[in-house]
Design a protein around this motif. Structure first.
Motif, PDB file in Angstrom:
ATOM      1  N   VAL A  68      -8.716  -3.996   8.118  1.00 29.74           N
ATOM      2  CA  VAL A  68      -7.141  -3.765   8.253  1.00 29.74           C
ATOM      3  C   VAL A  68      -6.749  -3.564   9.401  1.00 29.74           C
ATOM      4  O   VAL A  68      -7.022  -2.664  10.301  1.00 29.74           O
ATOM      5  N   ALA A  69      -5.744  -4.518  10.010  1.00 27.22           N
ATOM      6  CA  ALA A  69      -5.160  -4.517  11.084  1.00 27.22           C
ATOM      7  C   ALA A  69      -3.825  -3.894  11.153  1.00 27.22           C
ATOM      8  O   ALA A  69      -2.842  -4.891  11.198  1.00 27.22           O
ATOM      9  N   MET A  70      -3.638  -2.569  11.653  1.00 28.67           N
ATOM     10  CA  MET A  70      -2.413  -2.097  11.580  1.00 28.67           C
ATOM     11  C   MET A  70      -2.169  -1.613  13.233  1.00 28.67           C
ATOM     12  O   MET A  70      -1.188  -1.944  13.663  1.00 28.67           O
ATOM     13  N   THR A  71      -3.127  -0.799  13.773  1.00 28.42           N
ATOM     14  CA  THR A  71      -2.961  -0.270  14.970  1.00 28.42           C
ATOM     15  C   THR A  71      -2.575  -1.216  16.256  1.00 28.42           C
ATOM     16  O   THR A  71      -3.496  -2.301  16.143  1.00 28.42           O
ATOM     17  N   GLU A  72      -1.933  -0.894  17.200  1.00 29.11           N
ATOM     18  CA  GLU A  72      -1.707  -1.860  18.335  1.00 29.11           C
ATOM     19  C   GLU A  72      -1.872  -0.759  19.505  1.00 29.11           C
ATOM     20  O   GLU A  72      -1.631   0.378  19.405  1.00 29.11           O
ATOM     21  N   THR A  90      -0.074   6.209  15.486  1.00 30.38           N
ATOM     22  CA  THR A  90       0.437   6.949  14.543  1.00 30.38           C
ATOM     23  C   THR A  90       2.056   6.431  14.217  1.00 30.38           C
ATOM     24  O   THR A  90       2.408   6.529  12.943  1.00 30.38           O
ATOM     25  N   ASP A  91       2.772   5.864  15.198  1.00 26.37           N
ATOM     26  CA  ASP A  91       4.201   5.444  15.068  1.00 26.37           C
ATOM     27  C   ASP A  91       4.017   4.123  14.467  1.00 26.37           C
ATOM     28  O   ASP A  91       4.360   3.130  15.307  1.00 26.37           O
ATOM     29  N   LEU A  92       3.722   3.716  13.278  1.00 31.50           N
ATOM     30  CA  LEU A  92       3.380   2.202  12.788  1.00 31.50           C
ATOM     31  C   LEU A  92       4.746   1.342  12.880  1.00 31.50           C
ATOM     32  O   LEU A  92       4.583   0.327  13.097  1.00 31.50           O
ATOM     33  N   ARG A 122     -11.219  12.807  13.101  1.00 28.31           N
ATOM     34  CA  ARG A 122     -10.002  13.679  13.163  1.00 28.31           C
ATOM     35  C   ARG A 122      -8.816  12.842  13.747  1.00 28.31           C
ATOM     36  O   ARG A 122      -7.736  13.269  13.644  1.00 28.31           O
ATOM     37  N   ILE A 123      -9.222  11.592  13.912  1.00 26.85           N
ATOM     38  CA  ILE A 123      -8.305  10.508  14.769  1.00 26.85           C
ATOM     39  C   ILE A 123      -7.841   9.438  13.738  1.00 26.85           C
ATOM     40  O   ILE A 123      -6.725   9.466  13.468  1.00 26.85           O
ATOM     41  N   TYR A 124      -8.788   8.946  12.856  1.00 21.71           N
ATOM     42  CA  TYR A 124      -8.343   7.703  12.169  1.00 21.71           C
ATOM     43  C   TYR A 124      -7.873   8.249  10.573  1.00 21.71           C
ATOM     44  O   TYR A 124      -8.106   9.305  10.344  1.00 21.71           O
ATOM     45  N   GLY A 125      -7.460   7.179   9.973  1.00 21.45           N
ATOM     46  CA  GLY A 125      -7.350   7.542   8.652  1.00 21.45           C
ATOM     47  C   GLY A 125      -5.918   8.199   8.631  1.00 21.45           C
ATOM     48  O   GLY A 125      -5.578   9.058   7.694  1.00 21.45           O
ATOM     49  N   GLY A 126      -4.957   8.218   9.595  1.00 28.55           N
ATOM     50  CA  GLY A 126      -3.926   9.010   9.717  1.00 28.55           C
ATOM     51  C   GLY A 126      -4.646  10.345  10.462  1.00 28.55           C
ATOM     52  O   GLY A 126      -5.535  11.028  10.256  1.00 28.55           O
TER      53      GLY A 126
HETATM   54  C1  LIG Z   1     -13.328   4.591  15.359  1.00 29.68           C
HETATM   55  C2  LIG Z   1     -11.869   4.154  15.190  1.00 29.68           C
HETATM   56  C3  LIG Z   1     -11.699   3.120  14.035  1.00 29.68           C
HETATM   57  C4  LIG Z   1     -10.432   2.874  13.698  1.00 29.68           C
HETATM   58  N1  LIG Z   1     -10.187   2.069  12.781  1.00 29.68           N
HETATM   59  C5  LIG Z   1      -8.985   1.167  12.465  1.00 29.68           C
HETATM   60  C6  LIG Z   1      -8.764   0.147  11.504  1.00 29.68           C
HETATM   61  O1  LIG Z   1      -9.806  -0.155  10.977  1.00 29.68           O
HETATM   62  N2  LIG Z   1      -7.796  -0.400  11.608  1.00 29.68           N
HETATM   63  C7  LIG Z   1      -6.368   0.093  12.339  1.00 29.68           C
HETATM   64  O2  LIG Z   1      -5.354  -0.306  12.014  1.00 29.68           O
HETATM   65  N3  LIG Z   1      -6.758   1.200  13.066  1.00 29.68           N
HETATM   66  C8  LIG Z   1      -7.926   1.792  13.365  1.00 29.68           C
HETATM   67  N4  LIG Z   1      -7.858   2.837  14.155  1.00 29.68           N
HETATM   68  C9  LIG Z   1      -6.636   3.576  14.808  1.00 29.68           C
HETATM   69  C10 LIG Z   1      -6.563   4.786  14.305  1.00 29.68           C
HETATM   70  O3  LIG Z   1      -5.815   4.620  13.024  1.00 29.68           O
HETATM   71  C11 LIG Z   1      -5.339   5.384  15.229  1.00 29.68           C
HETATM   72  O4  LIG Z   1      -6.149   5.535  16.706  1.00 29.68           O
HETATM   73  C12 LIG Z   1      -4.870   6.530  14.893  1.00 29.68           C
HETATM   74  O5  LIG Z   1      -3.866   6.324  13.923  1.00 29.68           O
HETATM   75  C13 LIG Z   1      -3.912   7.182  16.048  1.00 29.68           C
HETATM   76  O6  LIG Z   1      -3.167   6.338  16.712  1.00 29.68           O
HETATM   77  P1  LIG Z   1      -2.997   6.120  18.282  1.00 29.68           P
HETATM   78  O7  LIG Z   1      -4.444   6.101  18.787  1.00 29.68           O
HETATM   79  O8  LIG Z   1      -2.112   5.206  18.606  1.00 29.68           O
HETATM   80  O9  LIG Z   1      -2.507   7.350  18.864  1.00 29.68           O
HETATM   81  P2  LIG Z   1      -1.096   7.935  19.239  1.00 29.68           P
HETATM   82  O10 LIG Z   1      -0.340   7.615  17.986  1.00 29.68           O
HETATM   83  O11 LIG Z   1      -0.793   7.612  20.345  1.00 29.68           O
HETATM   84  O12 LIG Z   1      -1.394   9.589  19.028  1.00 29.68           O
HETATM   85  C14 LIG Z   1      -1.800  10.368  20.163  1.00 29.68           C
HETATM   86  C15 LIG Z   1      -1.837  11.741  19.695  1.00 29.68           C
HETATM   87  O13 LIG Z   1      -0.665  12.327  19.273  1.00 29.68           O
HETATM   88  C16 LIG Z   1      -0.657  12.981  18.387  1.00 29.68           C
HETATM   89  N5  LIG Z   1       0.422  12.695  17.534  1.00 29.68           N
HETATM   90  C17 LIG Z   1       0.919  11.623  16.824  1.00 29.68           C
HETATM   91  N6  LIG Z   1       2.380  11.996  16.302  1.00 29.68           N
HETATM   92  C18 LIG Z   1       2.476  13.165  16.453  1.00 29.68           C
HETATM   93  C19 LIG Z   1       3.432  13.954  16.257  1.00 29.68           C
HETATM   94  N7  LIG Z   1       4.497  13.525  15.350  1.00 29.68           N
HETATM   95  N8  LIG Z   1       3.496  15.316  16.604  1.00 29.68           N
HETATM   96  C20 LIG Z   1       2.457  15.741  17.097  1.00 29.68           C
HETATM   97  N9  LIG Z   1       1.452  14.921  17.774  1.00 29.68           N
HETATM   98  C21 LIG Z   1       1.471  13.659  17.322  1.00 29.68           C
HETATM   99  C22 LIG Z   1      -1.830  12.128  17.581  1.00 29.68           C
HETATM  100  O14 LIG Z   1      -2.371  12.978  16.298  1.00 29.68           O
HETATM  101  C23 LIG Z   1      -3.005  11.982  18.492  1.00 29.68           C
HETATM  102  O15 LIG Z   1      -3.540  13.311  18.778  1.00 29.68           O
HETATM  103  C24 LIG Z   1      -9.223   3.292  14.645  1.00 29.68           C
HETATM  104  C25 LIG Z   1      -9.720   4.216  15.554  1.00 29.68           C
HETATM  105  C26 LIG Z   1     -10.615   4.737  15.954  1.00 29.68           C
HETATM  106  C27 LIG Z   1     -10.834   5.980  16.749  1.00 29.68           C
END
Ligand SMILES: Cc1cc2nc3c(=O)[nH]c(=O)nc-3n(C[C@H](O)[C@H](O)[C@H](O)COP(=O)(O)OP(=O)(O)OC[C@H]3O[C@@H](n4cnc5c(N)ncnc54)[C@H](O)[C@@H]3O)c2cc1C
Length: 377
Positions: free
Chosen positions: A123-127, A132-134, A360-364
């Protein structure tokens, strides 16, 4: 202790077969697959043959046709075994999207291969600029006659390096915000679909996680999954499933770290007695045992509610946040109780500590979970 009546004899038989499979066919190869950054493709097929992939998918599409507790049992056993492989859980999530939103042709085309482990999905969401801000994603899918043309980049994608198909989240109407996002089933062999690096991680090393690039990738309109413009809502429609999968895995992994530490403390001589004989060790382990029991009771209650249709996204957000923090807290305390050995990769607790952190990071992220819970106040 588990909630009485949640799992029946057949569930327990499935659990036993998954446990045996992981102990005999997966765990012994951990070091080799850590070094390779991925597991053998054959193990996907073995997991498929066991009914671990798409277990809740109806048998007409190649699934086991079992109830929706089965994917949770597999996720729990993965947590228990120390085989920190999220790829099969992601595969289950992909199967559910296709089952729920796919056309009959898409279900026939993809589900049997996914359930058998012949096809690997991601599943390719993250860029790089949007996690977080999808809504800030920049990948686009432009309509061109009977096709869509995808351009953009994804990162951190579980199963990305080995996937045969990706469910790609792209903007079909960049001006429409959340209502301009759609999902596409994109085969990895399409011209312009390139895989980047298999990323080096702190833990979960045998799970491949990578970058995906889409350079004017042309797909037929029939690759659209679900309704155009509804992708965001499709992704959010079964959040309890995804969050509870992580939660059950987290509690099982915490219990496993705890158990290996009790065993270690019992055997480790200290001041003419053992580590376990020291009051601090017993008190700390007593606290951890209690917290794990509390976490278990909570997820079991939510699992029962999930089957009954009463567990909502907010409940599951509480579970995802709390259980993954529990897992990290337990792993950290257990490393401390191991002393210097807890920092050495020869000991399984060290791996458990590193593997836990991503939960604590992925899955939301857990901040997102807190935000969602906070909105209900
Ligand atoms: C091992 C691993 C596997 C993964 N697998 C997948 C996958 O299969 N598919 C996919 O699409 N993605 C995947 N991800 C991505 C993952 O879902 C994102 O890393 C995650 O959603 C956080 O996004 P980000 O890394 O851009 O951090 P950011 O969105 O930049 O967030 C950085 C920090 O800010 C915090 N933050 C965000 N919003 C707020 C807010 N409103 N208020 C306060 N703090 C906030 C976050 O919690 C985080 O601590 C994976 C990540 C990892 C590490």
């Amino acid at each position: 202790m588990r909630s009485p009546g949640l799992f029946d004899t057949e569930h327990e038989q499935f659990r036993e077969s998954v446990r045996r499979f992981l102990e005999t066919e997966a765990v012994p190869h951990r070091e080799a697959w850590d070094a390779a950054g991925r597991i053998d493709r054959d193990l996907w097929r073995s997991a498929g043959a066991l009914g671990m992939l798409g277990s809740a998918i109806p048998d007409q599409y190649g699934g086991a046709g079992a109830d929706r507790l089965y994917p949770f049992i597999a996720a729990e056993e993965l947590g228990r075994s120390g085989f920190a492989f999220a790829g099969w859980t992601v595969q289950d999530i992909c199967c559910q999207y296709i089952l729920k939103y796919g056309t009959e042709d898409q279900k026939q085309a993809w589900l049997p291969g996914l359930c058998a482990g012949d096809i690997i999905a991601s599943v390719a969401m993250t860029e790089p600029g949007a996690g977080t801000d999808l809504k800030a994603i920049r990948t686009t899918a432009r309509r061109d006659g009977d096709d869509y043309v995808l351009s953009g980049q994804k990162t951190f994608i579980t199963n990305g390096p080995s996937c045969d198909v990706a469910i790609v989240v792209a903007k079909t109407d960049p001006a429409a915000g959340a209502k301009g996002v759609s999902l596409f089933l994109v085969e990895a062999n399409r011209p312009g679909f390139d895989k980047g690096r298999n990323l080096q991680k702190l833990g979960q090393k045998l799970q491949d996680t990578g970058e995906l690039f889409f350079n004017e990738v042309r797909v037929p309109a029939s690759s659209l999954l679900g309704t155009e413009g509804q992708g965001f809502f499709h992704l959010m429609s079964d959040l309890p499933f995804e969050r509870l999968l992580i939660s059950v895995n987290a509690v099982a992994a915490a219990r496993s770290a705890f158990e290996m530490t009790v065993e270690y403390a019992r055997a480790r001589p200290l001041f003419g007695a053992t580590l376990l004989d020291q009051q601090n060790s017993r008190f700390r382990l007593a606290e951890l045992k209690t917290e794990i029991a509390v976490g278990q009771a909570f997820v079991d209650q939510l699992l029962a509610g999930y089957l009954a249709g009463t567990t909502n996204g907010d409940d599951a957000a509480m579970a995802k946040y709390w259980t993954t923090e529990l897992q990290c807290r337990v792993a950290d305390a257990c490393v401390q109780l191991h002393g210097g050995n807890g920092y050495m990769l020869d000991y399984p607790i060290t791996r458990a500590y590193a593997d836990a952190r991503a939960q604590r990071i992925y899955g939301g992220s857990n901040e997102t979970m807190r935000d969602l819970i906070g909105r209900t106040l």
